[in-house]
Structures are given as C-alpha cells and as structure tokens.
Write an enzyme that holds these catalytic residues in place. Sequence first.
Site, short mmCIF file in Angstrom:
data_model
loop_
_atom_site.label_atom_id
_atom_site.label_comp_id
_atom_site.label_asym_id
_atom_site.label_seq_id
_atom_site.Cartn_x
_atom_site.Cartn_y
_atom_site.Cartn_z
N ASP A 37 92.57 110.67 108.39
CA ASP A 37 92.07 112.02 108.13
C ASP A 37 91.95 112.78 109.44
OD1 ASP A 37 90.21 114.31 107.27
OD2 ASP A 37 90.42 113.21 105.39
N ASP A 64 96.52 113.84 112.01
CA ASP A 64 97.01 115.10 111.46
C ASP A 64 98.41 114.80 110.94
OD1 ASP A 64 98.11 117.57 110.89
OD2 ASP A 64 97.48 118.51 112.78
N ASN A 91 97.19 111.12 99.59
CA ASN A 91 96.23 112.06 99.02
C ASN A 91 96.05 113.33 99.86
OD1 ASN A 91 93.65 112.83 97.44
ND2 ASN A 91 92.89 112.56 99.52
N TYR A 155 101.05 126.33 96.24
CA TYR A 155 100.48 125.01 95.91
C TYR A 155 101.29 124.31 94.83
CZ TYR A 155 96.92 121.57 94.55
OH TYR A 155 96.24 120.40 94.25
N ILE A 188 88.99 118.87 89.35
CA ILE A 188 88.01 117.85 89.67
C ILE A 188 86.86 118.48 90.45
CG2 ILE A 188 87.63 115.62 90.79
CD1 ILE A 188 89.65 115.57 88.43
N THR A 190 84.32 118.65 93.11
CA THR A 190 84.04 118.05 94.41
C THR A 190 83.25 119.05 95.25
OG1 THR A 190 86.06 118.92 95.43
CG2 THR A 190 86.23 116.75 94.36
#
Length: 255
Positions: A37, A64, A91, A155, A188, A190
């Site tokens: 991450d 990255d 992910n 997206y 979802i 979050t």
Amino acid sequence: MRGLNGKVAVVTGGAQGLGKAIAHRLSEEGCKVWIFDLKQQEGTETTKTIRLATGNPVYFVKVDISKEDHIEKAFLQVAEESGIVDILVNNAAQFIFRGIEATAQEWKEILDVNIVGNSLVTQYCVPLMKKAGAGAIINLSSVSGFVGQTGFATYNATKFAIRGLTKCWAIDLSDFHIRVNSVCPGYIRTDAFDNSCIQLGIDPEEENARISKLHILGRQGTPEEVSGVVAFVASDDASFITGEDFMVDGGYLAK
C-alpha cells in the site's frame, strides 16, 4: 477454507477498507500476508492490528503500484523473505469518477493504477507462483464492470477491463496451475465511502439510505462479506474454478 493455512498471500491496497478486511480474513485462515500500500501509517497500523488479532505473520511494504520500480523492489523483498507467493489479491485501485468530460490526465491516473499497475503487479508475482507450482489470483472488479453508470466512465472502463484481463490471464496461466478469477462487489460501506460523502458535502447516512435501495437485499455490503468470498476463491474449495466473475452485490444486477 481448505488449503489456505501456511500459504503466502499478497494483498495490494491492503492498508484500509476492503483490502484490510481481505488481508485480515486471509490471515485468520492461516496465510502469511504481505500488504502492499502507498499509505505508510495506515499500512503499519493495519499490519500490527492483524498480527495481534490472528497471531500469524503479516508484513507491510510501501508500494505505489503506478511505479514499476516500486513493484519490482517489493517482490524482491517477498522473494527474499518468503520465497514464493501462493495468492495474489489485486485490490488496489484509483477512484476517479468522470464522464465524457474526463481529461487526459485523469484517464492516465486511473489507467496507471487500475490497469497498468495491476498488470505489472501480476507480471512480477507470477514467477513466484510458478516457483510454488500453483497459485490463485483474485482481481477486484465491481458491479461497475457490468453496467453503465452516469458520470462513471473512467472508473467503469477500468472495471470492465479488469474482467477482460481476468479471462485472458486465466487462459495464459492455466498451464502453470495458476487460477485467475475476479470478485465483483456492489456498494460496500467503508470509511472511504463516508469520507467521500463528507468531502462532497453529502450526509453519509442519507447517501447510505439511497444506495441501499439499489440492492434487492436493501442495504450496502460489508468488507467482511467480500473478504469471505475472496478467501473461498483463493482456497482449494475453488480448485476447479478459473476465469470467472463472482458477484457480491446484494442482488444489484438481478434487477
């Protein structure tokens, strides 16, 4: 889930949100988990939290995925410490929601992560899966990879593409006993969802109520509901499944 205990898993974008839940679930199943991450503080905290909760090895590498040299160095570290990779969860994603007015820079930013980045992560991971003799790759797509949505062209295009990559890679890697599937969540709930609402001046609870009605189950999903499906797809219980899309959408596409 059968066959997960002791496996080595890499989860990109695993510092928070959906990725954090996936990393946690795989660790609960006995996997040795590597979190890639860009967010150092969140990644370090998540690693400690999961390790304390499950007692299993969890590692964090600041990466990255839009930068190939970051990816290469990260997998060199994984190779040195773990030797192989059994499971890869792609992910990490860039969230840019723009329609026909999207600029060249916006297209570049989202493609560099969602398509080029995920492809390079997979490319550098595959040799470690070949060394293991088998593997499971899970790509995170979305309901947005199946339908058109107003103002979501940037997206959605990447999420459609991820499904295409999944099927191509499933064919390309089948001779090496590497399975490739996608998991496609609906909306979802979050922290990122709530933060995005606040940044846009929208009340998170009102937006949650609106979006919940889009699913025939009448609510948004939870990260844990997605992570359970990811664990299944990665496990030996799914050993004869490859090139498929797994919907976790509360019936969003059933209407």
